[in-house]
Design an enzyme around this catalytic site. Structure first.
Site, short mmCIF file in Angstrom:
data_model
loop_
_atom_site.label_atom_id
_atom_site.label_comp_id
_atom_site.label_asym_id
_atom_site.label_seq_id
_atom_site.Cartn_x
_atom_site.Cartn_y
_atom_site.Cartn_z
N CYS A 1 1.82 1.57 10.91
CA CYS A 1 3.00 2.41 10.41
C CYS A 1 3.60 3.30 11.32
O CYS A 1 4.53 4.01 10.89
CB CYS A 1 2.57 2.98 8.98
N GLN B 1 -7.98 -0.43 3.42
CA GLN B 1 -8.60 -0.98 4.54
C GLN B 1 -10.18 -1.32 4.04
O GLN B 1 -10.72 -1.86 4.84
CB GLN B 1 -8.75 -0.10 5.76
N ASN C 1 -7.92 3.91 8.61
CA ASN C 1 -7.28 2.78 9.26
C ASN C 1 -7.33 2.77 10.74
O ASN C 1 -7.29 1.58 11.47
CB ASN C 1 -5.76 2.21 8.90
N HIS D 1 -1.71 -7.82 2.23
CA HIS D 1 -1.62 -8.52 3.44
C HIS D 1 -3.01 -8.04 4.24
O HIS D 1 -3.28 -8.64 5.29
CB HIS D 1 -0.73 -8.11 4.05
N GLY E 1 0.79 -1.18 -0.05
CA GLY E 1 0.11 -0.11 0.05
C GLY E 1 0.84 1.26 -0.03
O GLY E 1 0.47 2.34 -0.85
#
Length: 404
Positions: A347, A203, A175, A223, A80
Site C-alpha cells: 500500500c 496478516q 505487515n 486476498h 482490509g
C-alpha cells in the site's frame, strides 16, 4: 568473474504472500454458482434472491465461527482498508452520536471520549483513519512507542490510556516486519481502562489464532487467505454503536449499505475456513523452513540483518536490511534470478520515503531503504527455501560486483 545465475531453469518463486496470496481453487469453485445461476440480489424477495440471501447468511455464520464471534458482528467489506476505516471511524463517530443522543446527559456528565491510542507501526489505513478523526472531529491521538524489534509493551499501552480513551487500535501482525503483538494481553489492559479494542488482523489470518483474543473489532482481507481481491470483513461487536461510512439501503444490518457481493463473501468464508483448518500443521512446517532460510541468509550475506522480532513473528515471514545496497536493486536482481519478493507494504508502493515501520525501530533512513521482505506461501518447501536463500546471496553478491 561474471554474475551468478541459477544452476538451471526452474519455476519462479513467489515470496510475497503478505501482499496477495494465490487464490484457492476451492474458493473460486464455491463462488462460481453465485456468479452464474444463483446471481440474485440478496435483498430481493423472490426465489433467486432468497438463494443468494441464504448463501450470504451462511457465509456470515461460517466467518463468525472461525473468529469466535456472532453472525451479527460480521460486516462484509471491500477489503482490509475499508474494514480498518469502518472499525476506527465508525466506532468513533458512533460513540459521539450515541453521546449526543443521550437525553439524560446533564451538565455534569463526563465529556465524550475523544482519545484514541495506536502505535507507530500501524498500517497506512489506520494512520489515515485516526488522522481524519483528529483533523475533522477533534480526537486526540496517542502513538505508543515500540521496542527495537517492534513489540508493544503492556506497560507502554497502560501509560498511554486516559479516562477519555475511547478506542485502542493495534495490529496483530506487522505487515513489514512480521512481529506479532500479544493482542489478548493488550486488549485486557484497554478494557480495564474502559476502552474498546480493535486489531488489524489482516496478516494473522491463516497463521495465528483469530478467536479468543478478547477484541471488540477485527479487520480481515480475503486476498491474504486465498480469496479473490475485493472482499474483507470488519468484525465489530453488534452491541457497539457504529456510524456507517457508506449510506443507502441499510444492508449489512445498517452498517454498510450497498448490494452485497455474495460470491466473494462465500469465497472468503471458504478460504478462511480452510486456512484455519490447516493452520497448525502448515505453520509448524513453514516455520522450520523459514528459520533455516533466515540462518542461511544471515550466514552468507555480508551486512544483512533481520528486522523485527527473532522469535515473535509469523511463521511465513522473514525481513532483512542489506546494508550497503539498495532494496529496490536487490528486488530487481532477485526477480532476474526467479524470485519475487517485496520491499514492504504494497500500500506504500511508489513512495521514496523510508518505511515508517523501520524508522520507528530506530533504523537509519538510508539503511531502511535497503529492506526486503520475504513472505512464504503455505505450500513452501525446504528445497524452495534453500533455493531462495541461495538466490538472495547471489543477488547481493551480483550487486556488489556491479558496483566495483
Amino acid at each position: 568473474m561474471g554474475l551468478e545465475q541459477e544452476p538451471e531453469a526452474k519455476a519462479p518463486l513467489y515470496l510475497d504472500t503478505a501482499s496477495a496470496a494465490p487464490v484457492r481453487r476451492e474458493a473460486l469453485e464455491a463462488a462460481w454458482p453465485y456468479l452464474t445461476g444463483a446471481f440474485g440480489n440478496p435483498s430481493s424477495h423472490h426465489e433467486v434472491g432468497r438463494t443468494s440471501a441464504d448463501a450470504l447468511k451462511d457465509a456470515r455464520r461460517r466467518v463468525a465461527k472461525v473468529l469466535g464471534m456472532r453472525s451479527t458482528d460480521i460486516v462484509f467489506t471491500s477489503g482490509g482498508t475499508e474494514s480498518d476505516n469502518l472499525a476506527i471511524i465508525g466506532i468513533a463517530l458512533g460513540a459521539l452520536a450515541d453521546g449526543d443522543a443521550d437525553p439524560g446527559a446533564g451538565p455534569d456528565a463526563p465529556p465524550p471520549r475523544r482519545h484514541i491510542v495506536t502505535s507507530a507501526l500501524e498500517h497506512e489505513a489506520v494512520f489515515a483513519a485516526t488522522d481524519f478523526l483528529a483533523r475533522r472531529h477533534g480526537f486526540e491521538i496517542t502513538v505508543v512507542p515500540v521496542g527495537p524489534d517492534g513489540t508493544i509493551a503492556v506497560e507502554a499501552l497502560r501509560s498511554a490510556l486516559r479516562e477519555d480513551t475511547l478506542l485502542v487500535s493495534l495490529g496483530y501482525v506487522n505487515n513489514e516486519i512480521g512481529t506479532v503483538a500479544d493482542i489478548a494481553a493488550l486488549a485486557k489492559v484497554a478494557h480495564d481502562a474502559g476502552a474498546l479494542f480493535h486489531t488489524d488482523a489482516v496478516q494473522a489470518a491463516g497463521w495465528l489464532p483469530l478467536s479468543g483474543l478478547g477484541v471488540d473489532a477485527m479487520s480481515l482481507a480475503g486476498h491474504k487467505v486465498g480469496a479473490p481481491k475485493g472482499i474483507g470483513v470488519a468484525a465489530i461487536r453488534a452491541r457497539i454503536p457504529l456510524e456507517p461510512l457508506i449510506h443507502g439501503g441499510g444492508q449489512e444490518s445498517g452498517r454498510r449499505s450497498g448490494t452485497e457481493n455474495v460470491a466473494l463473501a462465500v469465497a472468503f468464508a471458504t478460504a478462511l475456513e480452510l486456512a484455519e483448518a490447516e493452520r497448525v500443521e502448515i505453520a509448524d512446517r513453514v516455520l522450520a523452513i523459514r528459520d533455516d532460510f533466515i540462518a542461511e541468509v544471515l550466514t552468507t550475506v555480508s551486512g544483512a540483518f533481520l528486522t523485527g522480532s527473532d522469535c515473535s513473528r509469523t511463521p511465513n515471514h522473514a525481513s532483512f536490511c542489506f546494508s550497503g545496497t539498495s532494496g529496490e536493486a536487490v528486488l530487481l536482481e532477485l526477480e532476474r534470478l526467479g524470485v519475487t519478493a517485496s520491499s514492504g507494504s504494497a500500500c506504500a508502493v511508489g513512495s521514496d520515503e523510508p518505511s515508517h515501520v523501520l524508522t520507528a525501530l530506530g533504523i537509519a533512513d538510508d539503511v531502511a531503504k535497503t529492506s526486503v521482505r520475504f513472505t512464504f506461501p503455505a505450500g513452501f518447501t525446504a528445497e524452495e527455501g534453500r533455493r531462495a536463500a541461495h538466490s538472495v546471496s547471489a543477488a547481493v553478491k551480483n550487486l556488489a560486483l556491479s558496483y566495483t
